[in-house]
Write a protein that holds these residues in place. Structure first.
Motif, PDB file in Angstrom:
ATOM      1  N   TYR A  66      32.394  40.052  44.216  1.00  0.00           N
ATOM      2  CA  TYR A  66      33.206  39.117  44.987  1.00  0.00           C
ATOM      3  C   TYR A  66      33.101  39.453  46.476  1.00  0.00           C
ATOM      4  CZ  TYR A  66      35.310  38.166  40.429  1.00  0.00           C
ATOM      5  OH  TYR A  66      35.516  37.837  39.112  1.00  0.00           O
ATOM      6  N   PRO A  67      31.977  39.117  47.123  1.00  0.00           N
ATOM      7  CA  PRO A  67      31.820  39.447  48.543  1.00  0.00           C
ATOM      8  C   PRO A  67      32.986  38.913  49.384  1.00  0.00           C
ATOM      9  CG  PRO A  67      29.753  38.633  47.627  1.00  0.00           C
ATOM     10  CD  PRO A  67      30.816  38.410  46.581  1.00  0.00           C
ATOM     11  N   GLY A  68      33.603  39.823  50.128  1.00  0.00           N
ATOM     12  CA  GLY A  68      34.733  39.460  50.970  1.00  0.00           C
ATOM     13  C   GLY A  68      36.051  39.328  50.227  1.00  0.00           C
ATOM     14  N   GLU A  69      36.010  39.445  48.911  1.00  0.00           N
ATOM     15  CA  GLU A  69      37.221  39.307  48.100  1.00  0.00           C
ATOM     16  C   GLU A  69      37.225  40.333  46.968  1.00  0.00           C
ATOM     17  OE1 GLU A  69      36.975  35.113  47.006  1.00  0.00           O
ATOM     18  OE2 GLU A  69      38.438  34.657  48.566  1.00  0.00           O
ATOM     19  N   ALA A  70      36.957  41.568  47.301  1.00  0.00           N
ATOM     20  CA  ALA A  70      36.886  42.631  46.287  1.00  0.00           C
ATOM     21  C   ALA A  70      38.183  42.772  45.503  1.00  0.00           C
ATOM     22  CB  ALA A  70      36.523  43.963  46.954  1.00  0.00           C
ATOM     23  N   TRP A  71      39.283  42.307  46.084  1.00  0.00           N
ATOM     24  CA  TRP A  71      40.568  42.368  45.398  1.00  0.00           C
ATOM     25  C   TRP A  71      40.544  41.610  44.080  1.00  0.00           C
ATOM     26  CZ3 TRP A  71      42.398  37.423  45.000  1.00  0.00           C
ATOM     27  CH2 TRP A  71      41.974  36.503  45.961  1.00  0.00           C
ATOM     28  N   LYS A  72      39.682  40.601  43.959  1.00  0.00           N
ATOM     29  CA  LYS A  72      39.588  39.871  42.692  1.00  0.00           C
ATOM     30  C   LYS A  72      39.087  40.782  41.577  1.00  0.00           C
ATOM     31  CE  LYS A  72      38.945  35.191  44.445  1.00  0.00           C
ATOM     32  NZ  LYS A  72      38.040  34.026  44.484  1.00  0.00           N
ATOM     33  N   GLY A  73      38.080  41.572  41.878  1.00  0.00           N
ATOM     34  CA  GLY A  73      37.570  42.515  40.882  1.00  0.00           C
ATOM     35  C   GLY A  73      38.615  43.569  40.536  1.00  0.00           C
ATOM     36  N   LEU A  74      39.319  44.059  41.555  1.00  0.00           N
ATOM     37  CA  LEU A  74      40.384  45.026  41.310  1.00  0.00           C
ATOM     38  C   LEU A  74      41.463  44.407  40.433  1.00  0.00           C
ATOM     39  CD1 LEU A  74      41.837  47.702  41.700  1.00  0.00           C
ATOM     40  CD2 LEU A  74      42.718  46.819  43.875  1.00  0.00           C
ATOM     41  N   ASN A  75      41.883  43.196  40.730  1.00  0.00           N
ATOM     42  CA  ASN A  75      42.898  42.537  39.903  1.00  0.00           C
ATOM     43  C   ASN A  75      42.438  42.427  38.450  1.00  0.00           C
ATOM     44  OD1 ASN A  75      44.806  42.188  41.901  1.00  0.00           O
ATOM     45  ND2 ASN A  75      44.338  40.038  42.275  1.00  0.00           N
ATOM     46  N   THR A 102      48.140  38.000  44.968  1.00  0.00           N
ATOM     47  CA  THR A 102      49.251  38.068  44.016  1.00  0.00           C
ATOM     48  C   THR A 102      49.154  36.925  43.014  1.00  0.00           C
ATOM     49  OG1 THR A 102      50.642  39.087  45.714  1.00  0.00           O
ATOM     50  CG2 THR A 102      51.770  38.145  43.797  1.00  0.00           C
ATOM     51  N   GLN A 103      48.882  35.728  43.489  1.00  0.00           N
ATOM     52  CA  GLN A 103      48.756  34.583  42.588  1.00  0.00           C
ATOM     53  C   GLN A 103      47.593  34.782  41.623  1.00  0.00           C
ATOM     54  OE1 GLN A 103      50.988  31.812  42.389  1.00  0.00           O
ATOM     55  NE2 GLN A 103      49.904  31.823  40.435  1.00  0.00           N
ATOM     56  N   HIS A 104      46.498  35.348  42.116  1.00  0.00           N
ATOM     57  CA  HIS A 104      45.351  35.628  41.256  1.00  0.00           C
ATOM     58  C   HIS A 104      45.747  36.569  40.127  1.00  0.00           C
ATOM     59  CE1 HIS A 104      41.438  37.756  40.383  1.00  0.00           C
ATOM     60  NE2 HIS A 104      41.087  36.490  40.242  1.00  0.00           N
ATOM     61  N   ALA A 105      46.478  37.624  40.435  1.00  0.00           N
ATOM     62  CA  ALA A 105      46.927  38.571  39.410  1.00  0.00           C
ATOM     63  C   ALA A 105      47.861  37.880  38.414  1.00  0.00           C
ATOM     64  CB  ALA A 105      47.623  39.769  40.053  1.00  0.00           C
ATOM     65  N   ILE A 106      48.745  37.034  38.898  1.00  0.00           N
ATOM     66  CA  ILE A 106      49.659  36.286  38.027  1.00  0.00           C
ATOM     67  C   ILE A 106      48.863  35.377  37.087  1.00  0.00           C
ATOM     68  CG2 ILE A 106      51.388  34.435  38.012  1.00  0.00           C
ATOM     69  CD1 ILE A 106      52.520  35.735  40.605  1.00  0.00           C
ATOM     70  N   ASP A 107      47.865  34.689  37.637  1.00  0.00           N
ATOM     71  CA  ASP A 107      47.047  33.792  36.822  1.00  0.00           C
ATOM     72  C   ASP A 107      46.273  34.559  35.751  1.00  0.00           C
ATOM     73  OD1 ASP A 107      47.989  31.715  38.402  1.00  0.00           O
ATOM     74  OD2 ASP A 107      46.140  31.559  39.594  1.00  0.00           O
ATOM     75  N   LEU A 108      45.724  35.710  36.116  1.00  0.00           N
ATOM     76  CA  LEU A 108      45.008  36.536  35.135  1.00  0.00           C
ATOM     77  C   LEU A 108      45.951  37.003  34.035  1.00  0.00           C
ATOM     78  CD1 LEU A 108      42.820  38.762  37.505  1.00  0.00           C
ATOM     79  CD2 LEU A 108      42.013  36.906  36.014  1.00  0.00           C
ATOM     80  N   ALA A 109      47.152  37.409  34.426  1.00  0.00           N
ATOM     81  CA  ALA A 109      48.137  37.862  33.435  1.00  0.00           C
ATOM     82  C   ALA A 109      48.508  36.714  32.502  1.00  0.00           C
ATOM     83  CB  ALA A 109      49.378  38.420  34.135  1.00  0.00           C
ATOM     84  N   ALA A 110      48.755  35.552  33.055  1.00  0.00           N
ATOM     85  CA  ALA A 110      49.124  34.397  32.235  1.00  0.00           C
ATOM     86  C   ALA A 110      48.015  34.065  31.241  1.00  0.00           C
ATOM     87  CB  ALA A 110      49.430  33.193  33.124  1.00  0.00           C
ATOM     88  N   ALA A 111      46.770  34.103  31.702  1.00  0.00           N
ATOM     89  CA  ALA A 111      45.637  33.814  30.814  1.00  0.00           C
ATOM     90  C   ALA A 111      45.524  34.847  29.693  1.00  0.00           C
ATOM     91  CB  ALA A 111      44.339  33.764  31.622  1.00  0.00           C
ATOM     92  N   ALA A 112      45.976  36.069  29.960  1.00  0.00           N
ATOM     93  CA  ALA A 112      45.921  37.146  28.961  1.00  0.00           C
ATOM     94  C   ALA A 112      47.197  37.224  28.120  1.00  0.00           C
ATOM     95  CB  ALA A 112      45.669  38.482  29.660  1.00  0.00           C
TER      96      ALA A 112
END
Length: 121
Positions: A66-75, A102-112
């Motif tokens: 995720y170039p420029g958005e490494a937080w997505k991989g961390l999430n 934060t929203q990305h992490a919430i969305d990943l959690a919801a999907a899981a």
């Protein structure tokens, strides 16, 4: 129990965070990321309260995926680390262009199928 704590890099309300974390049973492990704000406060306060805190860092692989958005991989890795609950602290959640991580992490959690508790203030 493993609980992901995520949220604003500008979060400063130590009392609110402390109150929430203190409500968890002994043996709870809090998982968080590597930024300022809520992540740094979880490390500080969780330790002061006697909890184990697992802080995960962004990796080279996260940055390559995720170039420029490494937080997505961390999430993704935070959610996949076996958390059973997510606590999200962000006053701007839902505002356009705000709280993307934060929203990305919430969305990943919801999907899981992982429950999420949101704290806006």
């Amino acid at each position: 129990m493993r609980v992901l704590v995520t949220g604003s890099t500008a979060w400063t309300d130590k009392l609110r965070l402390s109150s929430v974390l203190a409500g968890f049973p002994p043996g709870t492990v809090f998982v968080t990321g590597d930024t300022v704000g809520i992540d740094a406060l979880v490390i500080e306060i969780g330790g002061e309260l006697g909890y184990r805190v697992d802080a995960m860092r962004k990796t080279r692989n996260d940055a390559q995926r995720y170039p420029g958005e490494a937080w997505k991989g961390l999430n993704e890795r935070l959610i996949a680390s076996g958390v059973s609950q997510v606590l999200a602290f962000h006053p701007d959640l839902g505002a356009p262009g705000k709280a993307r991580g934060t929203q990305h992490a919430i969305d990943l959690a919801a999907a899981a199928g992982i429950p999420v508790q949101i704290y806006a203030s």
